[in-house]
Design an enzyme around this catalytic site. Structure first.
Site, PDB file in Angstrom:
ATOM      1  N   GLU A  41       0.835  -1.201   0.000  1.00 49.69           N
ATOM      2  CA  GLU A  41       0.000   0.000   0.000  1.00 49.69           C
ATOM      3  C   GLU A  41       0.873   1.256   0.000  1.00 49.69           C
ATOM      4  OE1 GLU A  41      -3.649   1.893   2.688  1.00 49.69           O
ATOM      5  OE2 GLU A  41      -2.385   0.325   3.532  1.00 49.69           O
ATOM      6  N   LYS A 127      -9.101   3.279  -3.159  1.00 47.23           N
ATOM      7  CA  LYS A 127      -9.592   2.814  -1.862  1.00 47.23           C
ATOM      8  C   LYS A 127     -10.927   3.486  -1.541  1.00 47.23           C
ATOM      9  CE  LYS A 127      -7.609   1.986   2.753  1.00 47.23           C
ATOM     10  NZ  LYS A 127      -6.411   2.242   3.602  1.00 47.23           N
ATOM     11  N   CYS A 161      -5.700  -2.763   2.267  1.00 45.03           N
ATOM     12  CA  CYS A 161      -5.663  -2.709   3.724  1.00 45.03           C
ATOM     13  C   CYS A 161      -7.036  -3.008   4.326  1.00 45.03           C
ATOM     14  CB  CYS A 161      -5.089  -1.357   4.169  1.00 45.03           C
ATOM     15  SG  CYS A 161      -4.307  -1.407   5.808  1.00 45.03           S
TER      16      CYS A 161
END
Length: 304
Positions: A41, A127, A161
């Site tokens: 990430e 995200k 994540c």
């Protein structure tokens, strides 16, 4: 198919170095036979672990605003030169790569996963929900960036994540037929291993999780992370791992430093695992549960 996950530090505010390291890791992994390579990430652009950007409830500081200016400058544009460089690398090597990055779009930053392959740049996933304090750094993606990439032998998708904790996102991605679930992250907790094994077992897919390993001495000297200022203070402790569709750990978790994990996957294990469980097929109950996914882009301004 041989795959690889890279565990490495992302140089903060030094995107040229991060890009050079990313290229080097992809080349090294491909040299070991990997056809799919996953980087952590925010690898391009950096993850500012332990920095508060001068934020308290209801106020910001001039120093924090200038720190954001530096972070904004280090982000990458899509398309842009950094994306072009990595696209050329995967074209040359004939491999696929999923690279975590911070995307700059006007005044807003997004945490993204960039997809590359033998045809170059293939697309991105933004995200959907930044976690906790990430929300003052990153915007929210919309449903238009949920790509699944067909490599010809397996289908790649990504959840970044803590998106891996979103059951409806997982369901939407399972419905797209993801075979290789890529999870770029900075979550180094032991509990993360349970999540990766659960996603593999629930989705009946291979999971490739790439985490950063970051020490204080990888950050500029003028920063003051809350974890401490000793050079060897570990800010992100790794834990990269590769998991089978039945939840067995094939490689890792990697701790205590940088490195590349590889595993040779038997893609026939996908059908073997789905024999008794398919979360969006024979083990679903669409007469009881349904999920609507809005994949339309949501621009702020439309029309001309």
């Amino acid at each position: 198919m041989t795959v690889a996950v890279v565990q490495a530090a992302a140089p903060l505010f030094d995107t040229p170095t991060a890009l050079a390291r990313a290229e080097g890791f992809i080349r090294e992994a491909a040299g070991r036979g990997a056809r799919v390579v996953v980087l952590p990430e925010a690898y391009l652009g950096g993850y500012p672990k332990g920095l508060d950007f001068g934020i308290t409830v209801g106020s910001r500081t001039p120093e924090g605003r200038d720190l954001f200016r530096r972070y904004h400058a280090a982000a990458v544009e899509v398309p842009g030169p950094e994306v072009g460089t990595l696209a050329a690398v995967t074209r040359e090597l004939g491999c696929h790569a999923v690279v975590g990055a911070v995307e700059r779009s006007g005044g807003t930053l997004y945490c993204v996963a960039l997809f590359f392959g033998p045809d170059g740049y293939l697309g991105l996933h933004r995200k959907l929900m930044p976690t906790a304090g990430e929300r003052y750094l990153w915007g929210q993606g919309d449903g238009s960036t949920l790509p699944v990439v067909d490599t010809g032998t397996a289908r790649l998708g990504a959840a970044i994540c803590w998106e891996n904790y979103m059951p409806l996102l997982r369901t939407a991605m399972y419905a797209k037929g993801v075979d290789l679930w890529c999870a770029p992250t900075v979550d180094d907790r032991e509990a993360w291993q349970s999540t990766m094994r659960h996603v593999a077992l629930e989705g009946r897919c291979f999971v490739l999780s790439a985490c950063q390993y970051l020490r204080r001495d990888a950050l500029p000297a003028d920063l003051r992370p809350v974890q401490g200022d000793a050079p060897d203070t570990v800010l992100i402790g790794g834990g990269s791992v590769i998991v089978s569709p039945l939840g067995d750990v094939l490689a890792g978790p990697l701790r205590d430093g940088e490195g590349i994990l590889t595993a040779e996957l038997d893609l026939d294990d996908l059908a073997r695992a789905r024999f008794d469980f398919d979360p969006v097929g024979h083990y679903a109950r669409p007469d009881v549960f349904t999920l609507h996914v809005d994949e339309s882009p949501r621009p702020t301004v439309t029309g001309g």
